[in-house]
Design a protein around this motif. Structure first.
Motif, mmCIF file in Angstrom:
data_model
loop_
_atom_site.group_PDB
_atom_site.id
_atom_site.type_symbol
_atom_site.label_atom_id
_atom_site.label_comp_id
_atom_site.label_asym_id
_atom_site.label_seq_id
_atom_site.Cartn_x
_atom_site.Cartn_y
_atom_site.Cartn_z
ATOM 1 N N THR A 13 0.819 -1.214 0.000
ATOM 2 C CA THR A 13 0.000 0.000 0.000
ATOM 3 C C THR A 13 0.855 1.268 0.000
ATOM 4 O OG1 THR A 13 -0.060 0.084 2.404
ATOM 5 C CG2 THR A 13 -1.787 -1.201 1.311
ATOM 6 N N LEU A 14 2.186 1.104 0.142
ATOM 7 C CA LEU A 14 3.052 2.292 0.244
ATOM 8 C C LEU A 14 3.606 2.691 -1.124
ATOM 9 C CD1 LEU A 14 5.065 1.335 3.453
ATOM 10 C CD2 LEU A 14 3.008 2.772 3.282
ATOM 11 N N SER A 15 4.025 3.931 -1.219
ATOM 12 C CA SER A 15 4.646 4.394 -2.457
ATOM 13 C C SER A 15 6.121 4.021 -2.457
ATOM 14 C CB SER A 15 4.476 5.920 -2.563
ATOM 15 O OG SER A 15 5.163 6.505 -1.470
ATOM 16 N N GLY A 16 6.784 4.116 -3.618
ATOM 17 C CA GLY A 16 8.141 3.638 -3.864
ATOM 18 C C GLY A 16 9.152 3.863 -2.760
ATOM 19 N N GLU B 171 8.935 5.188 0.298
ATOM 20 C CA GLU B 171 8.463 4.744 1.617
ATOM 21 C C GLU B 171 8.559 3.226 1.734
ATOM 22 O OE1 GLU B 171 4.980 7.332 3.688
ATOM 23 O OE2 GLU B 171 4.513 6.364 1.781
ATOM 24 N N ARG B 172 8.100 2.560 0.632
ATOM 25 C CA ARG B 172 8.064 1.085 0.661
ATOM 26 C C ARG B 172 9.470 0.527 0.884
ATOM 27 N NH1 ARG B 172 6.477 -1.632 -4.703
ATOM 28 N NH2 ARG B 172 4.739 -0.223 -4.509
ATOM 29 N N SER B 173 10.465 1.139 0.161
ATOM 30 C CA SER B 173 11.829 0.654 0.258
ATOM 31 C C SER B 173 12.352 0.787 1.685
ATOM 32 C CB SER B 173 12.714 1.440 -0.717
ATOM 33 O OG SER B 173 14.062 1.241 -0.400
#
Ligand SMILES: [Zn+2]
Length: 344
Positions: A47-50, A52-54
């Motif tokens: 659900t997170l963007s690039g 943030e997800r990383s």
């Protein structure tokens, strides 16, 4: 939702407070299992963007590694506690005294029976046995005690079926069975239990006898006295005086009782010999022709000698045992090794 750092703290706290391996496993499933908190957090990454997800992904990986490492360490520590506990439970105190091994010995009755058996086996006797539940014929009639014979009264018989089936009152029926089975010539001894309705210092309802029988051509009285004197000198003491006193048994003719000089008082007179100086030890005689006839043996062709003795009586004298009932009291001292008592 990202994986919060405080989750890691509570995971590590749960791991370190797990007190058993089972508890630790429940903590592992709760955090790392397929439905566990970490798995759920990984699913949330989607659900997170690039960027943030990383970052969150790296944080989760570190948290997972930290949790796995913490569980591994906790498991090692719990396992070693377990081993320590088991070792403590099985600890052997090498300073305690040993338990010791108590040596045992044959019961005096067995010792006496073996001495008797060995002696006569050395003279060519073989051991014969017969049933303890006997019929009237073998116990009485064939031994020249017909239905009205007064000697029957002295036997205080235990009947299982009045007049026909009984507990044998002596080992003499084995004579009859052996003669009818094998025929003469014969040289047997029959040790075994016998039963009479008697109970006092010198009588028990069950006791042991040994019967001896020799059947051949021209068996003489002298042969019998020699055989029994040899035995008594071997069983008690060499050189003791022995006397053959005329007596009566229905199944022998002539009959004798055998007395031994009292070795308790050197014949001065004591309680054991009833002040007579002599101890009665066995009965014997030449086989009555009627016993031969009842056993299918021709008394014109064959002759025989027979003798009988009570094993308890001989053991009481040899080992100085004052009461026949002590043999059956299960007193452990009866099974304690001791030097064989001599008769003098
Ligand atoms: Zn005496």
């Amino acid at each position: 939702m990202a994986f919060e750092p405080e989750f890691l703290d509570s995971a590590l706290a749960a791991i370190s407070s797990a007190g058993t391996l089972a508890e630790l496993d429940r903590v592992r499933v709760h955090w790392l299992g397929r439905q566990g908190i970490l798995s759920e957090a990984f699913r949330q990454l989607a659900t997170l963007s690039g960027a943030e997800r990383s970052a969150a992904g790296q944080g989760l990986n570190r948290a997972r590694d930290a949790i796995e490492e913490a569980i591994r360490k906790r498991r090692e520590s719990l396992e070693s506690d377990d081993v320590q506990r088991q070792l403590a439970r099985k600890r052997v105190d090498v300073t305690l005294p040993g338990r010791g091994v108590l040596p045992g010995a044959l019961h005096p009755l067995t010792q006496a029976r073996l001495l008797i058996e060995n002696h006569f086996q050395g003279s060519g006797f073989t051991i014969a046995t017969g049933p303890e539940i006997e019929d009237d014929f073998h116990n009485f009639t064939a031994l020249n005690m017909g239905p009205d014979h007064p000697a029957r009264a002295a036997h205080d018989t235990f009947y299982l079926d009045p007049g026909s089936i009984l507990l044998r009152t002596h080992t003499s029926p084995v004579q009859v069975r052996a003669l009818r089975r094998w025929g003469p010539p014969l040289r047997i001894m029959a040790p075994g239990r016998v039963y009479r309705r008697d109970s006092d210092l010198t009588h028990t309802p069950m006791f042991h006898q040994v019967e001896g029988l020799v059947v051949d051509r021209e068996i003489s009285w002298a042969e019998m006295t020699g055989l029994l004197s040899d035995f008594l000198h071997a069983f008690f003491t060499e050189g003791l005086k022995i006397r053959f006193r005329p007596s009566y048994f229905p199944f022998t003719e002539p009959s004798a009782e055998v007395d031994l000089e009292c070795f308790f008082c050197a014949q001065k007179g004591c309680r054991v010999c009833k002040q007579s100086g002599w101890i009665e030890v066995l009965g014997c005689g030449l086989v009555h022709p009627e016993v031969f006839r009842q056993s299918g043996v021709d008394p014109g062709e064959w002759s025989g000698l027979a003798f009988g003795m009570g094993i308890e009586r001989l053991a009481m004298l040899k080992y100085r045992i004052g009461d026949i009932r002590w043999f059956y009291d299960n007193d452990l001292r009866f099974l304690t090794p001791r030097p064989a008592a001599s008769g003098s």
